[in-house]
Design an enzyme around this catalytic site. Structure first.
Site: not given
Length: 586
Positions: A438-440
């Site tokens: 997550y968050e890229g």
């Protein structure tokens, strides 16, 4: 479940001896922050992490979250711990004093955040996203939004979320389809579904403020047509009290591999009322204020998990009796020696230790740059911003990869017991795995580093980062160590400059290798710096421990970078040549 103890001795060494934090604060005009205050914050943060939320970690994983009649219930004790957290002001550490925040330097808050991640990552995640929402509203919200929401978000009376991902649109935000329509009163109607929303609903607070990316009608396609909206669960009245519930709901709770105690929700917005944050069609820039903070915070999650795993593995290795050590009987009063005396186990423990403590040094150095960006004069703050931008994908990508690697070693040291739930080590690995996603994803972090932060920037951020590392190298007292560190730094900088000459396809093929090559190089410099500084310490475990750990890192971990470096200039042809049907047997 391993019992977590905050590594205060190492934290204090890094803050006081290595970073010389009092001098740092004095330079920035922060004379009110001194050694005693830092130690008090660390001590109280450790007490809360160890006593209030660490005991909830395993039971929270067993209970998970429940959705009934549209309402989410979190595991027993989670809400109570949160109320204690905000009552003691922890949520307000970084908030603006204009809205009842404490305005502490980031370098004071980061060690506390690390402790919370080690103690209970599921619990910490909800608080983390509230802090990111505060940043977005502080930087981009109009005065009405700030007056209505900031004080309650900073205090923790209300929480915040980040609503980006949709079933068909993850990292490519240009594909988002959630719609926004303007109302005559200046508000907007938001309609669409978002998935993977951490803390989308919970039983901790009366209100939840969702930061939602959506698309107005008749706007450019792709990311340029996105706007950011604050959409509360309950609509505030003019006197600050809560009115009717908004037109939004929880569709479901995701059933996940880890972070089972964190409510990860599918959120449905059915004409929900929201307010614009920033300007129309400039939503992505506003959201990146949240995302860049969250990316570093996710890196801290990797660090926190690594520390917890290392502590559990070390305790078990000291207790587990199994055969005699190859170098002879080590514990003659016992039927066998502990596995602590086995060279292979020691190699795994030292790998855990050096990766964890090296990453902690990187995180605290990053936090120091955050202080400079926040408090220093414009030119110095601008240089710090470049360093932060360059190091963000490294902190997020490498430190979360490291967290999963270290937690895997923790399971290995436990042997079969590591695979059993009651020992808690497998939970650490399950919880850590999402941080790489997550968050890229970490592949996206690597691509961002090599294409945007290095190549597109023409080496400006790279040079700013070089100067920070050159300062560390210049402060090393032992000539041999300084020369070693300088050689690492020179190799990294010259190699990085050479990468800027590659075309975009070859850079894409080299991205992940470059991120890890950079991280191992930087950690090598940090270890040489720490070990040199530790020679002045009066704490024996620091003085000899840092020297021996540094020697291990240089001999057995740093050589990994050569493998990554070897792949940097191999091009991408071998990656792209195989035809699609060659990947299977159809």
């Amino acid at each position: 479940m391993p019992q977590y103890h905050a590594p205060l001795i190492d934290m204090q060494f890094l803050m006081h001896d290595w970073l010389k934090i009092s001098e740092h604060y004095h330079t920035l005009g922060l004379q009110d922050f001194d050694v005693d205050l830092v130690n008090e914050i660390l001590s109280q943060g450790a007490k809360f992490a160890q006593d209030a939320i660490a005991p909830l970690n395993r039971e929270g994983d067993e209970q998970s979250c429940q959705l009934q009649d549209g309402k989410v219930t979190t595991p027993s004790g989670f809400a109570k711990a949160y109320h204690e957290y905000i009552a003691n002001g922890w949520n307000a550490m970084l908030g603006s004093a204009d809205y009842d925040g404490q305005d502490l330097p980031n370098s004071m808050a980061v060690p506390v955040h690390e402790m919370l991640n080690s103690a209970n990552l599921s619990w910490r995640l909800v608080c983390m996203l509230t802090e990111s929402a505060v940043l977005a509203v502080t930087k981009h919200g109009d005065e009405n939004l700030k007056q209505t929401y900031l004080a309650k978000l900073i205090s923790g009376e209300w929480t915040g979320t980040m609503c980006l991902t949709e079933p068909h649109a993850g990292s490519d935000l240009g594909l988002l389809s959630t719609k926004a329509e303007s109302n005559s009163d200046g508000s907007y109607r938001i309609s669409g579904s978002k998935i993977f929303i951490s803390g989308g609903d919970q039983d901790w607070t009366d209100n939840i403020c969702h930061l939602v990316l959506a698309r107005l009608s008749n706007v450019p396609e792709g990311i340029k047509g996105l706007s950011l909206f604050l959409v509360p669960k309950f609509l505030p009245l003019t006197d600050g009290s809560l009115g009717e519930i908004n037109q939004l709901s929880v569709g479901s709770i995701e059933k996940k591999m880890g972070l089972k105690a964190c409510p990860t929700c599918v959120m449905n917005f059915d004409g929900a009322t929201g307010w614009l944050v920033g300007e129309e069609n400039k939503g992505l820039a506003c959201m990146f204020t949240m995302m860049n903070d969250a990316r570093f915070q996710v890196g801290l999650q990797g660090l926190g998990i690594a520390e917890a795993s290392y502590q559990g593995a070390l305790a078990y290795a000291r207790e587990r009796l199994q055969s005699r050590s190859p170098q002879g009987v080590a514990e003659p009063t016992k039927k066998a020696d502990s596995i602590m005396h086995q060279p292979d186990v020691r190699k795994m423990l030292l790998t855990q230790k050096t990766l964890t403590e090296g990453s902690r040094a990187l995180a605290y150095l990053y936090a120091q740059q955050m202080d400079i960006e926040k408090y220093a004069e414009a030119e110095q703050a601008h240089e710090a911003a470049k360093v932060i931008a360059f190091l963000t994908p490294i902190c997020k990508g490498f430190m979360t990869d490291m967290g999963t690697d270290v937690s895997s070693l923790g399971i290995q040291i436990y042997g079969g017991h590591g695979y059993i739930r009651e020992w808690g080590m497998e939970q650490l690995m399950r919880d850590s795995r999402i941080a790489q996603l997550y968050e890229g994803t970490n592949g996206i972090q690597a691509a961002d580093l090599i294409s945007r932060k290095l190549a597109r920037d023409k080496g400006v951020m790279l040079t700013a980062t070089l100067k920070v590392l050159e300062k560390l190298v210049g402060d090393i007292q032992l000539p041999a160590s300084q020369e070693y560190a300088k050689n690492i730094l020179d190799d990294w900088f010259s190699t990085s400059k050479l990468i800027t000459t590659l075309d975009s396809v070859d850079q894409a093929g080299a991205a992940y290798d470059y991120m890890h090559y950079s991280a191992y190089s930087i950690l090598g410099i940090l270890w040489l710096s720490m070990a040199d500084c530790a020679q002045q310490s009066n704490v024996a475990s620091i003085k000899s421990g840092k020297a021996n750990a540094c020697a291990f890192y240089l001999k057995r971990i740093l050589p990994r970078r050569e493998g990554f470096k070897a792949n940097l200039f191999n091009g991408a042809e071998d990656l792209l040549t195989p035809a699609d049907n060659e990947f299977d047997y159809q």
